[in-house]
Write a protein that holds these residues in place. Structure first.
Motif, mmCIF file in Angstrom:
data_model
loop_
_atom_site.group_PDB
_atom_site.id
_atom_site.type_symbol
_atom_site.label_atom_id
_atom_site.label_comp_id
_atom_site.label_asym_id
_atom_site.label_seq_id
_atom_site.Cartn_x
_atom_site.Cartn_y
_atom_site.Cartn_z
ATOM 1 N N VAL A 152 0.833 -1.218 0.000
ATOM 2 C CA VAL A 152 0.000 0.000 0.000
ATOM 3 C C VAL A 152 0.859 1.257 0.000
ATOM 4 C CG1 VAL A 152 -2.051 -1.127 0.935
ATOM 5 C CG2 VAL A 152 -0.436 -0.015 2.510
ATOM 6 N N TRP A 154 3.711 1.430 -1.648
ATOM 7 C CA TRP A 154 4.058 1.499 -3.075
ATOM 8 C C TRP A 154 2.976 2.270 -3.828
ATOM 9 C CZ3 TRP A 154 8.019 0.062 -6.319
ATOM 10 C CH2 TRP A 154 7.723 -0.006 -7.689
ATOM 11 N N LEU A 155 1.720 2.008 -3.449
ATOM 12 C CA LEU A 155 0.581 2.657 -4.103
ATOM 13 C C LEU A 155 0.357 4.090 -3.643
ATOM 14 C CD1 LEU A 155 -1.943 -0.312 -3.882
ATOM 15 C CD2 LEU A 155 -0.585 0.379 -5.881
ATOM 16 N N LEU A 175 3.967 -5.851 -7.950
ATOM 17 C CA LEU A 175 3.653 -4.418 -7.984
ATOM 18 C C LEU A 175 4.351 -3.820 -9.199
ATOM 19 C CD1 LEU A 175 4.396 -3.603 -4.232
ATOM 20 C CD2 LEU A 175 2.180 -4.208 -5.274
ATOM 21 N N TRP A 177 3.209 -0.695 -12.511
ATOM 22 C CA TRP A 177 2.678 0.606 -12.908
ATOM 23 C C TRP A 177 1.504 0.454 -13.873
ATOM 24 C CZ3 TRP A 177 4.840 4.835 -10.645
ATOM 25 C CH2 TRP A 177 6.059 4.615 -9.978
ATOM 26 N N GLU A 178 0.570 1.352 -13.804
ATOM 27 C CA GLU A 178 -0.449 1.570 -14.828
ATOM 28 C C GLU A 178 -0.151 2.955 -15.367
ATOM 29 O OE1 GLU A 178 -3.364 1.669 -17.516
ATOM 30 O OE2 GLU A 178 -2.613 -0.112 -16.473
ATOM 31 N N THR A 181 1.057 5.611 -12.845
ATOM 32 C CA THR A 181 0.455 5.391 -11.530
ATOM 33 C C THR A 181 0.908 4.050 -10.956
ATOM 34 O OG1 THR A 181 -1.488 6.641 -12.229
ATOM 35 C CG2 THR A 181 -1.739 5.232 -10.289
ATOM 36 N N PRO A 182 1.464 4.042 -9.731
ATOM 37 C CA PRO A 182 1.812 2.764 -9.115
ATOM 38 C C PRO A 182 0.580 1.863 -9.026
ATOM 39 C CG PRO A 182 2.676 4.604 -7.831
ATOM 40 C CD PRO A 182 1.752 5.180 -8.858
ATOM 41 N N ALA A 183 0.765 0.582 -9.300
ATOM 42 C CA ALA A 183 -0.391 -0.324 -9.391
ATOM 43 C C ALA A 183 -0.050 -1.713 -8.865
ATOM 44 C CB ALA A 183 -0.842 -0.426 -10.849
ATOM 45 N N VAL A 184 -1.083 -2.452 -8.508
ATOM 46 C CA VAL A 184 -0.964 -3.879 -8.213
ATOM 47 C C VAL A 184 -1.173 -4.606 -9.534
ATOM 48 C CG1 VAL A 184 -1.971 -5.847 -6.988
ATOM 49 C CG2 VAL A 184 -1.775 -3.623 -5.845
ATOM 50 N N TRP A 187 -1.953 -10.165 -7.328
ATOM 51 C CA TRP A 187 -1.940 -10.244 -5.872
ATOM 52 C C TRP A 187 -2.312 -11.639 -5.393
ATOM 53 C CZ3 TRP A 187 0.403 -7.274 -2.644
ATOM 54 C CH2 TRP A 187 0.190 -7.463 -1.276
#
Length: 189
Positions: A152, A154-155, A175, A177-178, A181-184, A187
């Motif tokens: 979280v 990271w996000l 983990l 990127w989108e 934007t940092p993204a999952v 998971w």
């Protein structure tokens, strides 16, 4: 910091221990993997083989180091900041048992007597996130609560948001990127 999309982090929660199977908070008690934990670590090897990692880190605790070794990463670098949440007086105690003492208790919302509080763990995770953002593709072997906080952070979310991420033993999460934007990416797989 690398440009968005330039870093990726693979997170591995260690294999099962007796206390993780019993849902007991395990931090400084340096337990061995169970037979199921060893089998889960072995099953990680073919999943991770063939992927090139620029950095491989592990918690200093035996269960994470053993998982890394069995999965084929005996040379993982120990980063003390990946130590599990220090539970203090809650060490070895389940959430259910704590709730008999304090209604609704969780590590995310209540004091951890004699141990680290959520913001303490977030500060450690932030240092690791900074290191990982500069490292290309990384692989991290660590623990349930710590990895949830790391994810979280990271996000860019408050560490308490880690309560919303279930993370089983012997699993791989990614983990990335989108766009910027940092993204999952994946998971609890």
């Amino acid at each position: 910091m690398q440009a968005a999309g330039g870093s990726e982090v693979w997170l591995v929660r260690h294999g099962e221990t007796r206390w993780s199977r019993e849902h007991r908070h395990t931090s400084v008690t340096d337990l061995e993997l169970t037979a199921a934990g060893v089998a889960a670590a072995r099953a990680l090897e073919p999943r991770l083989r063939g992927t090139a990692f620029d950095l491989v880190l592990t918690s200093p605790l035996r269960r994470a180091r053993d998982t890394a070794r069995i999965a084929g990463f005996a040379d993982a670098v120990v980063d003390d900041r990946l130590h599990e949440w220090r539970y203090g007086d809650v060490e070895g105690v389940s959430t259910a048992a704590m709730r008999q003492r304090v209604a609704g208790w969780t590590v995310w919302t209540h004091e951890v007597p004699g141990g680290e509080q959520v913001d303490d763990v977030a500060r450690r995770a932030d240092g690791v996130v900074e290191r990982l953002r500069d490292a290309g593709r990384s692989l991290v072997f660590a623990h349930g609560h710590l990895l949830r906080v790391l994810a979280v952070r990271w996000l860019g979310l408050d560490a308490r948001a880690g309560a919303h991420l279930r993370l089983d033993t012997g699993t791989v999460s990614v983990l990335g990127w989108e766009r910027e934007t940092p993204a999952v990416v994946r998971w609890n797989a």
